[in-house]
Motif scaffolding. Structure first.
Motif, PDB file in Angstrom:
ATOM      1  N   LEU A  94      -9.111  -0.339  -1.180  1.00 39.96           N
ATOM      2  CA  LEU A  94      -9.571   0.593  -0.571  1.00 39.96           C
ATOM      3  C   LEU A  94     -10.865   0.704  -0.266  1.00 39.96           C
ATOM      4  CD1 LEU A  94      -7.309   3.778  -1.967  1.00 39.96           C
ATOM      5  CD2 LEU A  94      -7.069   2.511   0.382  1.00 39.96           C
ATOM      6  N   TYR A 125     -16.126   8.956   5.064  1.00 38.80           N
ATOM      7  CA  TYR A 125     -15.992   7.690   4.567  1.00 38.80           C
ATOM      8  C   TYR A 125     -16.961   7.285   3.700  1.00 38.80           C
ATOM      9  CZ  TYR A 125     -11.988   6.923   7.809  1.00 38.80           C
ATOM     10  OH  TYR A 125     -11.068   6.757   8.347  1.00 38.80           O
ATOM     11  N   THR A 154      -8.341  12.426  -1.591  1.00 33.63           N
ATOM     12  CA  THR A 154      -8.943  11.810  -0.615  1.00 33.63           C
ATOM     13  C   THR A 154      -8.099  11.777   0.629  1.00 33.63           C
ATOM     14  OG1 THR A 154      -9.891  10.328  -2.154  1.00 33.63           O
ATOM     15  CG2 THR A 154     -10.132   9.782   0.062  1.00 33.63           C
ATOM     16  N   LEU A 155      -6.690  11.530   0.499  1.00 28.36           N
ATOM     17  CA  LEU A 155      -5.953  11.505   1.550  1.00 28.36           C
ATOM     18  C   LEU A 155      -5.950  12.756   2.312  1.00 28.36           C
ATOM     19  CD1 LEU A 155      -2.992   9.644   0.154  1.00 28.36           C
ATOM     20  CD2 LEU A 155      -3.860   8.959   2.082  1.00 28.36           C
ATOM     21  N   HIS A 158      -9.015  13.579   4.203  1.00 28.78           N
ATOM     22  CA  HIS A 158      -9.191  12.829   5.520  1.00 28.78           C
ATOM     23  C   HIS A 158      -8.105  13.135   6.592  1.00 28.78           C
ATOM     24  CE1 HIS A 158     -11.624   9.227   3.802  1.00 28.78           C
ATOM     25  NE2 HIS A 158     -12.161  10.152   3.483  1.00 28.78           N
ATOM     26  N   ARG A 195      -4.913   1.722   5.180  1.00 28.70           N
ATOM     27  CA  ARG A 195      -5.425   2.295   3.701  1.00 28.70           C
ATOM     28  C   ARG A 195      -4.414   3.208   3.184  1.00 28.70           C
ATOM     29  NH1 ARG A 195     -10.261   2.401   6.720  1.00 28.70           N
ATOM     30  NH2 ARG A 195      -9.906   4.709   6.976  1.00 28.70           N
ATOM     31  N   ALA A 199      -2.225   3.075  -0.206  1.00 30.23           N
ATOM     32  CA  ALA A 199      -2.314   4.307  -0.954  1.00 30.23           C
ATOM     33  C   ALA A 199      -1.157   5.041  -1.172  1.00 30.23           C
ATOM     34  CB  ALA A 199      -3.530   5.332  -0.555  1.00 30.23           C
TER      35      ALA A 199
HETATM   36  C1  COI Z   1      -8.102   7.823   5.418  1.00 33.00           C
HETATM   37  O1  COI Z   1      -6.987   8.587   5.587  1.00 33.00           O
HETATM   38  O2  COI Z   1      -8.733   7.774   6.454  1.00 33.00           O
HETATM   39  C2  COI Z   1      -8.238   7.079   4.192  1.00 33.00           C
HETATM   40  O3  COI Z   1      -8.993   6.102   4.457  1.00 33.00           O
HETATM   41  C3  COI Z   1      -7.382   7.471   3.042  1.00 33.00           C
HETATM   42  C4  COI Z   1      -7.750   6.493   1.865  1.00 33.00           C
HETATM   43  C5  COI Z   1      -8.929   6.314   1.525  1.00 33.00           C
HETATM   44  C6  COI Z   1      -6.776   6.762   0.880  1.00 33.00           C
END
Ligand code: COI
Length: 475
Positions: A94, A125, A154-155, A158, A195, A199
């Protein structure tokens, strides 16, 4: 707006200094003084910054792509050792993948990165990078559980990335060449999908590991008893997905155009038994988007003329070959208007820009996958609440778990989207999904008649995720 070379470089340097400073601030707050030795004071009293940042070290690392087959293999005979190995793969992967995208953003023109949407994504980010890179090696199941909490958080944070980016690229139009903007967006979005796949797959495996039907010493079940390994649906049926998406899209369209709207019939033919391993939400996104475009085109073409006869059907052909499953969707919606055709795959250009901007402004969060959308619509972000779309159990071979029923279509959640809302990123986004697993998506427009869309999916699951963009491969 044109930028001289020297001024563009000055902008980038200034931005990088800003980034390094903000990195410094984060570090100072979180790790008081632990890395102070590597920080140099800035010249002339300027705030200190680190010329060679931690980010550089991570950017040096290569991403290690995986295939659907590898994801499946890992989860199928799930042991504690394998779970921890998966955790450590995700733990290093990640931040590596985020670091590459951060570096991409740092090399954008200054006027672009200072756009408030783009800089918001950059900050998100950077925060994620800082948080994830510090996770120490995962040695125990407890470590892993703690790590999973970080990933879920984090999910969830984002979820705003896609609408922010979509608004950002529309606002920066004219500041970068459209091809460069599209390449940047494609790389960023593909990397984001990648990612989230790794994840979410790890979260799903962890959930299986903790589920009541997980017995580490159970004998292996044969393939027939397993539908899902983590997020990978082993027997994704093209015809079932089309039927499910069609039913949902028809409901949505009726909501938008009224119950009496003449919604075209969807006729399905060809190799209706074709199945392949795939991530269901990716396929539903693409097929849902293509069907929605086709149905809407047919309805809108007939509306001004008030035609009374039944609308021409949409024909879906499924064709299975040794290596691929191809889905062709043919409509008689009049074809793509000439002025839109050159911008069909563009995030940044096209005559509908203003409409897209307005539409996007109505959507505070826009999902990249239909599960995300479902989470947003129901107000319970999936990875925030820990709820699991597939009911908690993913068919690892350890569990004496009944063969799973196909999950209710996540497309159902689309009905929460305001009717008639054309966000304008569905097609380029669908192509990114298709190409991510080494497939393709093409559209052939027959002017004045209709559109044939061709979706090609590699059916063996042995292709690696594609992390480079089409544009960069062509270059
Ligand atoms: C995203 O959703 O943009 C991610 O990068 C999620 C990840 C860091 C778990």
């Amino acid at each position: 707006m044109a930028h001289g070379r020297a001024s563009a470089h000055a902008c980038v340097r200034s931005f990088q200094r800003r980034c390094n400073r903000s990195l410094f601030t984060h570090e100072r707050q979180q790790h008081a003084g632990s890395r102070a030795a590597s920080i140099h004071p800035g010249a002339n009293g300027a705030p200190p910054y680190r010329p060679s940042s931690v980010l550089d070290d991570w950017v040096q690392r290569e991403a290690r792509p995986i295939s659907l087959r590898q994801l499946t293999f890992f989860g199928r005979t799930l042991t504690e050792a394998r779970l921890l190995s998966s955790a450590n793969y995700v733990r290093t992967e990640l931040p590596t993948r985020i670091a590459h995208r951060l570096r991409d953003m740092q090399t954008l023109p200054y006027v672009v990165v200072t756009n408030h949407h783009i800089s918001h994504v950059y900050e998100l980010y950077y925060r994620a990078f800082e948080r994830l890179r510090r996770v120490p090696e995962i040695r125990t199941v407890d470590d892993n559980d703690r790590y999973c909490k970080v990933i879920k958080e984090t999910l969830r944070e984002h979820l705003t990335v896609i609408p922010r980016l979509a608004m950002g690229v529309l606002e920066i139009q004219g500041l970068m060449k459209p091809e460069e903007t599209d390449k940047f967006m494609t790389t960023l979005l593909r990397s984001r999908i990648s990612r989230r796949v790794i994840a979410e797959q790890h979260l799903a495996l962890t959930e299986t590991f903790h589920s009541p039907w997980y017995f580490p010493d159970a004998t292996k079940l044969d393939n027939e008893h397993v539908d899902f390994v983590g997020e990978v649906f082993l027997r994704c049926s093209a015809s079932e997905v089309v039927q499910r998406c069609a039913a949902t899209i028809r409901d949505i369209v009726r909501e938008a155009y009224g119950p009496a709207a003449p919604v075209p019939e969807i006729r399905l033919e060809g190799h209706l038994d074709a199945t392949f391993p795939y991530i269901l939400s990716h396929l539903e996104y693409i097929v849902g988007e293509l069907l929605r475009n086709s149905i809407q085109a047919v309805i809108e073409r007939r509306r001004p003329r008030g035609v009374a006869s039944p609308p021409p059907p949409i024909e879906v052909l499924i064709c299975e070959t040794n290596q691929h499953v191809i889905i062709r969707i043919s409509d008689q919606g009049g074809g793509v208007p000439r002025e839109i055709l050159p911008h069909l795959w563009s995030f940044s250009k096209g005559p509908r820009r203003q409409m897209r901007l307005e539409a996007l402004n109505q959507v505070p969060q826009l999902a990249a996958t239909l599960q995300e959308l479902k989470a947003l619509v129901s107000g319970t972000a999936r990875h925030g609440g820990g709820g699991k779309r597939h009911g908690g159990g993913h068919g690892g071979k350890h569990q004496h778990q009944p063969k799973k029923k196909l999950p209710e279509s996540s497309l159902g959640s689309l009905s929460g989207r305001p009717p008639d809302l054309r966000l304008g990123i569905g097609l380029p986004m669908s192509r990114i999904y298709a190409e991510y697993w080494a497939g393709s998506l093409e559209l052939h427009s027959l002017e004045g008649y209709g559109v044939d869309a061709f979706l090609q999916i590699p059916k063996l699951g042995n292709k690696n995720e594609q992390l480079t963009t089409r544009a960069s491969m062509d270059a």
